[in-house]
Design a protein around this motif. Structure first.
Motif, PDB file in Angstrom:
ATOM      1  N   ALA A 162       3.095  40.999  85.322  1.00  0.00           N
ATOM      2  CA  ALA A 162       4.628  41.273  85.677  1.00  0.00           C
ATOM      3  C   ALA A 162       5.401  40.189  85.030  1.00  0.00           C
ATOM      4  O   ALA A 162       4.925  39.339  84.369  1.00  0.00           O
ATOM      5  CB  ALA A 162       4.656  41.082  87.369  1.00  0.00           C
ATOM      6  N   LEU A 296       4.849  40.796  94.815  1.00  0.00           N
ATOM      7  CA  LEU A 296       5.389  40.170  93.531  1.00  0.00           C
ATOM      8  C   LEU A 296       6.867  39.272  94.027  1.00  0.00           C
ATOM      9  O   LEU A 296       7.441  39.747  94.981  1.00  0.00           O
ATOM     10  CB  LEU A 296       6.141  41.284  92.507  1.00  0.00           C
ATOM     11  CG  LEU A 296       4.850  41.837  91.872  1.00  0.00           C
ATOM     12  CD1 LEU A 296       5.493  42.926  90.663  1.00  0.00           C
ATOM     13  CD2 LEU A 296       3.786  41.161  91.231  1.00  0.00           C
ATOM     14  N   ARG A 302       6.830  44.759  87.570  1.00  0.00           N
ATOM     15  CA  ARG A 302       5.402  44.944  87.146  1.00  0.00           C
ATOM     16  C   ARG A 302       5.813  45.547  85.933  1.00  0.00           C
ATOM     17  O   ARG A 302       6.505  46.370  85.539  1.00  0.00           O
ATOM     18  CB  ARG A 302       4.792  46.011  88.117  1.00  0.00           C
ATOM     19  CG  ARG A 302       3.679  46.402  87.606  1.00  0.00           C
ATOM     20  CD  ARG A 302       3.135  47.543  88.616  1.00  0.00           C
ATOM     21  NE  ARG A 302       1.640  47.944  88.038  1.00  0.00           N
ATOM     22  CZ  ARG A 302       1.337  48.777  87.209  1.00  0.00           C
ATOM     23  NH1 ARG A 302       2.357  49.630  86.590  1.00  0.00           N
ATOM     24  NH2 ARG A 302       0.140  49.234  86.933  1.00  0.00           N
TER      25      ARG A 302
END
Length: 333
Positions: A162, A296, A302
């Motif tokens: 990411a 995340l 991502r």
């Protein structure tokens, strides 16, 4: 009459600079003694350094002193964030030609101060020297807040790749300036034209500094500052971790679209924008890997996944060798 560096002695020039610099919460003894004293509540320091050389990393016909000050701070502050830390203090060395305007040096100090103030860091000292061109050397210190540092070597097969921050804007800005398709005024803080984000992104990058500690708290297994291009820096994680970092081109579509106005201004197609995203440096975003299933942190998108290295750590795009160049190299350009 324009005041030049050669018109002042070192003491007088420092007297112009010091009042412009932020003190910082961790500073115990600031500029004025042989060395500064900075609190280290964690018991450890994160330390990094960078050098900017005129006509190698910036050009005075494009960059004001303020711009260079922001850039010098940004690339150093991002290195601390990439370890999962928060920057606390900078020490700055300046090599200055005698004919340089004092106002340029004051602008540099203001740019440095503004970037450091936003990060909660201080400029606690440094050194001055005469030089043929402007040379900036910065050493930065940071605090991990009791957490383990996030290294490049922790990525594991199955991890998610990411990124936080912009991708390709600095490279697009450089291309526009180099081709004469934009001027430095297009990137001024007051500018709002279609090319402003790219020129400003090159002149004054804004790293996502809060993303570093947030990524560490979210369990990031590896992380670095993307200073030399997504492919080159992803390759550094791949080699350090002994894995394959596989980027997915579809995940880069938003960044390619973001760069479309710059590509059109240069008569280029989306392939040029993709090359900026993959190979353009100096955006100073954060590239990280996270365990499968991890949430995340805000700001991270991502971009792909990690596979076993099979004895050949590398970066792939959709499972294939990338067609774009590898990115910036300080000795090959």
């Amino acid at each position: 009459m324009t005041e030049r560096v050669r018109d002042l002695d070192e003491t007088a020039l420092l007297a112009r600079i010091f009042p412009l610099l932020p003190p910082g919460a961790a500073t115990l003894v600031g500029p004025g003694d042989d060395a500064a004293v900075v609190a280290a509540p964690d018991g450890r320091y994160v330390v990094s350094t960078d050098v900017l050389v005129e006509d190698r990393h910036f050009r005075r016909r494009w960059s004001t002193g303020y711009d260079v000050g922001v850039r010098a701070a940004a690339q150093n502050l991002a290195d601390i964030a990439a370890m999962g830390g928060r920057p606390t203090a900078l020490v700055v060395g300046l090599g200055l030609p005698g004919d340089l305007e004092v106002s340029w040096v004051e602008g540099f100090a203001r740019g440095l101060a503004d970037a450091c103030t936003r990060a909660g860091a201080a400029v606690v000292g440094g050194d001055l020297s005469g030089a043929d061109t402007v040379l900036v050397s910065v050493a930065v210190h940071g605090d991990l807040g009791g957490a383990a540092p996030v290294l490049r070597s922790g990525a594991r097969p199955g991890d998610v790749v990411a990124h936080a921050g912009v991708r390709g804007r600095s490279a697009a800005g450089l291309a526009l300036l180099s081709a004469g398709a934009a001027s430095p005024d297009d990137g001024a803080p007051s500018a709002h034209g279609p090319l402003a984000p790219y020129v400003a992104g090159f002149l004054r990058p804004e790293p996502p500094l809060d993303g570093g500690p947030a990524a560490a708290a979210a369990g990031a297994t590896a992380m670095l500052d993307v200073s030399d291009g997504l492919l080159r820096d992803a390759g550094r994680i791949a080699r350090a971790s002994g894995v394959v970092v596989d980027l997915e081109e579809a995940t880069l579509a938003t960044s390619v679209s973001d760069l479309a106005p710059a590509a059109r201004a240069l008569g280029e197609t989306a392939s040029a924008a993709l090359a900026w995203v993959l190979s353009g440096g100096e955006d100073h975003g954060l590239l990280a890997t996270f365990p499968p299933g991890a949430t995340l942190p805000a700001g991270f998108t991502r971009l792909g996944s990690v596979r076993a290295g099979d004895g050949s750590p590398r970066v792939t795009v959709d499972g294939r060798a990338p067609s774009a160049g590898p990115g910036w190299d300080h000795f090959r350009g």
